[in-house]
Design an enzyme around this catalytic site. Structure first.
Site, PDB file in Angstrom:
ATOM      1  N   SER A 101      16.301 -18.297  -0.284  1.00  0.00           N
ATOM      2  CA  SER A 101      16.175 -16.805  -0.842  1.00  0.00           C
ATOM      3  C   SER A 101      15.790 -16.840  -2.354  1.00  0.00           C
ATOM      4  O   SER A 101      14.697 -17.738  -2.671  1.00  0.00           O
ATOM      5  CB  SER A 101      17.207 -15.931  -0.580  1.00  0.00           C
ATOM      6  OG  SER A 101      16.860 -14.605  -0.432  1.00  0.00           O
ATOM      7  N   ASP A 240      13.124 -12.578  10.101  1.00  0.00           N
ATOM      8  CA  ASP A 240      13.787 -12.979   8.559  1.00  0.00           C
ATOM      9  C   ASP A 240      12.897 -11.808   7.856  1.00  0.00           C
ATOM     10  O   ASP A 240      11.864 -11.384   7.998  1.00  0.00           O
ATOM     11  CB  ASP A 240      13.137 -14.346   8.005  1.00  0.00           C
ATOM     12  CG  ASP A 240      13.973 -14.579   7.141  1.00  0.00           C
ATOM     13  OD1 ASP A 240      14.404 -13.979   6.019  1.00  0.00           O
ATOM     14  OD2 ASP A 240      14.202 -15.926   7.131  1.00  0.00           O
ATOM     15  N   HIS A 267      17.649 -13.827   8.259  1.00  0.00           N
ATOM     16  CA  HIS A 267      17.581 -14.378   6.881  1.00  0.00           C
ATOM     17  C   HIS A 267      18.549 -15.330   6.882  1.00  0.00           C
ATOM     18  O   HIS A 267      18.538 -16.210   5.669  1.00  0.00           O
ATOM     19  CB  HIS A 267      17.881 -13.191   5.639  1.00  0.00           C
ATOM     20  CG  HIS A 267      17.470 -13.659   4.475  1.00  0.00           C
ATOM     21  ND1 HIS A 267      16.041 -14.299   3.991  1.00  0.00           N
ATOM     22  CD2 HIS A 267      17.973 -13.620   3.315  1.00  0.00           C
ATOM     23  CE1 HIS A 267      16.084 -14.180   2.823  1.00  0.00           C
ATOM     24  NE2 HIS A 267      17.308 -14.344   2.178  1.00  0.00           N
TER      25      HIS A 267
END
Length: 291
Positions: A101, A240, A267
Site C-alpha cells: 500500500s 482490492d 487489500h
C-alpha cells in the site's frame, strides 16, 4: 534467530525486528502501509525467514517507533531518507524490498533515487499515483449501497469524517475492498490502537481514504516507472481497493515486471490468503536470487 532494536534516523529512532532462520538468501526489507500505521499486521511475513533474513520496521511516528512532534517530518522525502538510514544501520548492502500500500509509494520513491544493491521490489497492493487511487476509490464506492455512498460523500463535505456514521460506512467499504474475511485472526484483533498515528496520515493523505488532501496529493510516479529496472512483482487482490486494472497498468509500465492477482482477497492478501501469499513471494524472491 530473532532480534529487535532501535535505529537512529532523521527526527528520532525507529523500532525494527529481524527474523532469521539461518537462510542464505538476500535479506527482505518490508515497508508497511499507512502512512501512520505499523508493521504489526505483516508479522506473517516472518515465514519467509526460512530462506532469508526478514526485516520489518515501524516508520517514524507510529507503531513502536518514537513520535516526535515536528510535523515537518511527515513528508515522503524524509521517509525515503529514513529507509536508506535503516538499510545502512543493518548493513543491507544487497536487499529485496517489499512494500504494501503506502509502502509501495515509499518503495518507488526510494528506487527512483537509484540506490545500489536493490535486487528486486515487490509492489503489494500498490499506490503509485494519488490521482489514480482517488479515481479508483470513486469507482469502488459506486459498488456499495447508495446510503453508504451518500454517508461518505456527506461526511467529507461536512468535515465529519470522525463521526460514528462515517465509521460505519467505512466498515462496509472495508468488508468489500480491504479485508473480506468474516472474522479477523485473533492476533490481529489484539493490535494496540496506539500503534496508529492519525496525525501522520492526515498530514500526508487527509482525513479520508477517498479524497487526497495531504502532501501526497500530487504524487504520481507512473511516468518514471520505466526507470525501475530491477526485477519487480506487482500483486493485488481481485477485490482490492488497489484495483487489478491499475496494478496491471503499473506493471505494464515497468520493465522486468510480473503481475499476480490473489483471487480470493481484497487489500490484505497477506492475511486473507496468507499461505498463497507466502508461496508467491517466496517463489519470486528465490527466482531472483538464483539469477
Amino acid at each position: 534467530m530473532y532480534q529487535e532494536g532501535l535505529i537512529e534516523v532523521t527526527g528520532g529512532k525507529v523500532w525494527y525486528q529481524q527474523f532469521d532462520e539461518n537462510g542464505q538468501g538476500i535479506p527482505l526489507l518490508v515497508l508497511h502501509g499507512g502512512p501512520g500505521s505499523s508493521c504489526f499486521s505483516l508479522q506473517g511475513l516472518k515465514e519467509l525467514s526460512k530462506e532469508r533474513p526478514v526485516i520489518l520496521y515501524d516508520q517514524l511516528g507510529c507503531g513502536r517507533s518514537e513520535r516526535p512532534k515536528d510535523e515537518s517530518l511527515w513528508r515522503i522525502e524524509r521517509f525515503v531518507e529514513e529507509l536508506g538510514q535503516v538499510r545502512a544501520a543493518l548493513n543491507l548492502e544487497k536487499v529485496h524490498i517489499l512494500g504494501h500500500s503506502w509502502g509501495t509509494t515509499l518503495a518507488a520513491a526510494y528506487a527512483l533515487t537509484k540506490p545500489a544493491g536493490v535486487n528486486s521490489i515487490i509492489f503489494s497492493s500498490p499506490c503509485l499515483s494519488a490521482p489514480l487511487w482517488e479515481k479508483d476509490q470513486r469507482r469502488n464506492l459506486k459498488q456499495l449501497p447508495l446510503e453508504v455512498q451518500e454517508t461518505i460523500k456527506r461526511s467529507e463535505e461536512n468535515g465529519t469524517t470522525d463521526s460514528k456514521e462515517f465509521e460505519a460506512a467505512i466498515e462496509v467499504f472495508n468488508k468489500h475492498f480491504v479485508n473480506r474475511l468474516e472474522k479477523k485472526p485473533e492476533w490481529l484483533e489484539k493490535r494496540p490502537k496506539e500503534y496508529w498515528n492519525a496525525v501522520v496520515y492526515n498530514i500526508m493523505w487527509g482525513p479520508s481514504e477517498f479524497t487526497v488532501l495531504g502532501n501526497l496529493k500530487e504524487f504520481d510516479c507512473t511516468s518514471q516507472l520505466k526507470e525501475i529496472t530491477c526485477p519487480t512483482l506487482y500483486t493485488c487482490g481481485r477485490f482490492d481497493e488497489a484495483t487489478p486494472e491499475t496494478t496491471e497498468y503499473y506493471s505494464q509500465l515497468t520493465p522486468k515486471s510480473r503481475f499476480h492477482v490473489f483471487e480470493n482477497s481484497a487489500h490484505m492478501a497477506y492475511i486473507e490468503e496468507s499461505e498463497e501469499y507466502i508461496r508467491v513471494m517466496a517463489n519470486f524472491l528465490n527466482s531472483v536470487d538464483r539469477k
